[in-house]
Every structure is written in C-alpha cells, then in structure tokens.
Design a protein around this motif. Sequence first.
Motif, PDB file in Angstrom:
ATOM      1  N   ARG A  11       0.595  -1.164   0.046  1.00 15.56           N
ATOM      2  CA  ARG A  11      -0.010  -0.017   0.119  1.00 15.56           C
ATOM      3  C   ARG A  11       0.742   1.182  -0.013  1.00 15.56           C
ATOM      4  O   ARG A  11       1.990   1.270   0.595  1.00 15.56           O
ATOM      5  N   ASP A  12       0.373   2.320  -0.580  1.00 13.26           N
ATOM      6  CA  ASP A  12       1.172   3.650  -0.711  1.00 13.26           C
ATOM      7  C   ASP A  12       0.310   4.408   0.251  1.00 13.26           C
ATOM      8  O   ASP A  12      -0.975   4.651   0.319  1.00 13.26           O
ATOM      9  N   SER A  13       0.994   4.789   1.425  1.00 16.32           N
ATOM     10  CA  SER A  13       0.482   6.044   2.158  1.00 16.32           C
ATOM     11  C   SER A  13       0.763   7.318   1.558  1.00 16.32           C
ATOM     12  O   SER A  13       1.587   7.695   1.095  1.00 16.32           O
ATOM     13  N   ARG A  34      -6.427   8.101   1.871  1.00 21.48           N
ATOM     14  CA  ARG A  34      -5.348   7.755   2.825  1.00 21.48           C
ATOM     15  C   ARG A  34      -4.429   6.937   2.438  1.00 21.48           C
ATOM     16  O   ARG A  34      -3.177   6.904   2.851  1.00 21.48           O
ATOM     17  N   ASN A  35      -4.685   5.707   1.896  1.00 22.01           N
ATOM     18  CA  ASN A  35      -3.812   4.739   1.495  1.00 22.01           C
ATOM     19  C   ASN A  35      -4.403   4.284   0.158  1.00 22.01           C
ATOM     20  O   ASN A  35      -5.539   4.048  -0.164  1.00 22.01           O
ATOM     21  N   SER A  37      -3.570   0.948  -2.991  1.00 16.17           N
ATOM     22  CA  SER A  37      -2.796  -0.224  -3.305  1.00 16.17           C
ATOM     23  C   SER A  37      -3.461  -0.558  -4.834  1.00 16.17           C
ATOM     24  O   SER A  37      -4.424   0.196  -5.285  1.00 16.17           O
ATOM     25  N   MET A  41      -8.515   1.028  -1.717  1.00 11.72           N
ATOM     26  CA  MET A  41      -8.105   2.437  -1.229  1.00 11.72           C
ATOM     27  C   MET A  41      -8.719   2.351  -0.051  1.00 11.72           C
ATOM     28  O   MET A  41      -9.902   1.808   0.144  1.00 11.72           O
ATOM     29  N   SER A  87      -1.221   1.756  -9.134  1.00  8.15           N
ATOM     30  CA  SER A  87      -1.236   2.758  -8.089  1.00  8.15           C
ATOM     31  C   SER A  87      -0.138   3.746  -8.058  1.00  8.15           C
ATOM     32  O   SER A  87      -0.329   4.740  -7.721  1.00  8.15           O
ATOM     33  N   ARG A  91       0.963   8.678  -7.808  1.00 12.53           N
ATOM     34  CA  ARG A  91       1.969   9.509  -7.489  1.00 12.53           C
ATOM     35  C   ARG A  91       2.492  10.373  -8.179  1.00 12.53           C
ATOM     36  O   ARG A  91       3.386  11.302  -7.921  1.00 12.53           O
TER      37      ARG A  91
END
Length: 125
Positions: A11-13, A34-35, A37, A41, A87, A91
């Motif tokens: 997961r990406d925070s 909030r996070n 993947s 999410m 995901s 970013r």
Amino acid sequence: MSGLETRTVSRDSLFLLASIRVEQDAEIHKVRVRNLSDGGMMGEGNIRVQRGNRLEIEMRNIGKIAGSVAWVQDDRFGIAFDEEIDSQYARSPAPKADLPEGMTLDRSWRHRAPSPPDPANLRKV
C-alpha cells in the motif's frame, strides 16, 4: 472478508483527493485518499456509504475506477476495486495541460522573497 490475508498487499500512504459517485446517485463527493494499493483504497470524508455500495471513483492520472465498499468505520471506508490498477500512477505529477499554440504560462513571483539589502545602505551598530 475472505480467508485471503490482504495485509501483505503493498500500500502507498499518501494524501490525494478523489471524486466518488455512489451507485444510482448523481452527486459527486470529494474524499481524501489515505492509502492506495493496486486492488483498493482507504478513503476519508463526509460521505454516507454502506458496505456493499457500488461506487465510481475518479483519481488523478488513473481515471475512473469501479469498485465496492468493503468496510466502513466512522468517516473512513475501504474500497475494493473491480479491476487492479497501477497505483504508482497516482503519485506521478499531473500531466501538463495542452496550451494553444503561442500561449505560455508565466510564473507568479508574487510570493518570492525580497532581494537582500545593499550592504552600503546598512547602519553600523
């Protein structure tokens, strides 16, 4: 939930905004991501959802994704996507808008720090 252990999923925070439309509802809600993947999410916001609700989620660089609410706790909720996404695209910086030929964007220097003072004009103390 299934017997599959999902805590091992990467997961990406992060802190992103997403637009969510709940099944059969025309209203679009803005929520915080909030996070995130590839498979789902966690969102947070002032939106009434229940487990099982079908959703359409739209995020920067990813586009529209279909999914369903997996869990709800207070103003946070989990969404399981129907299909996996990449995901990492979320970013990435937003793509630059195509400008008409000959048009440029000028930077705003309104918040730039002032120039340093001339040493010759300083008082000696």
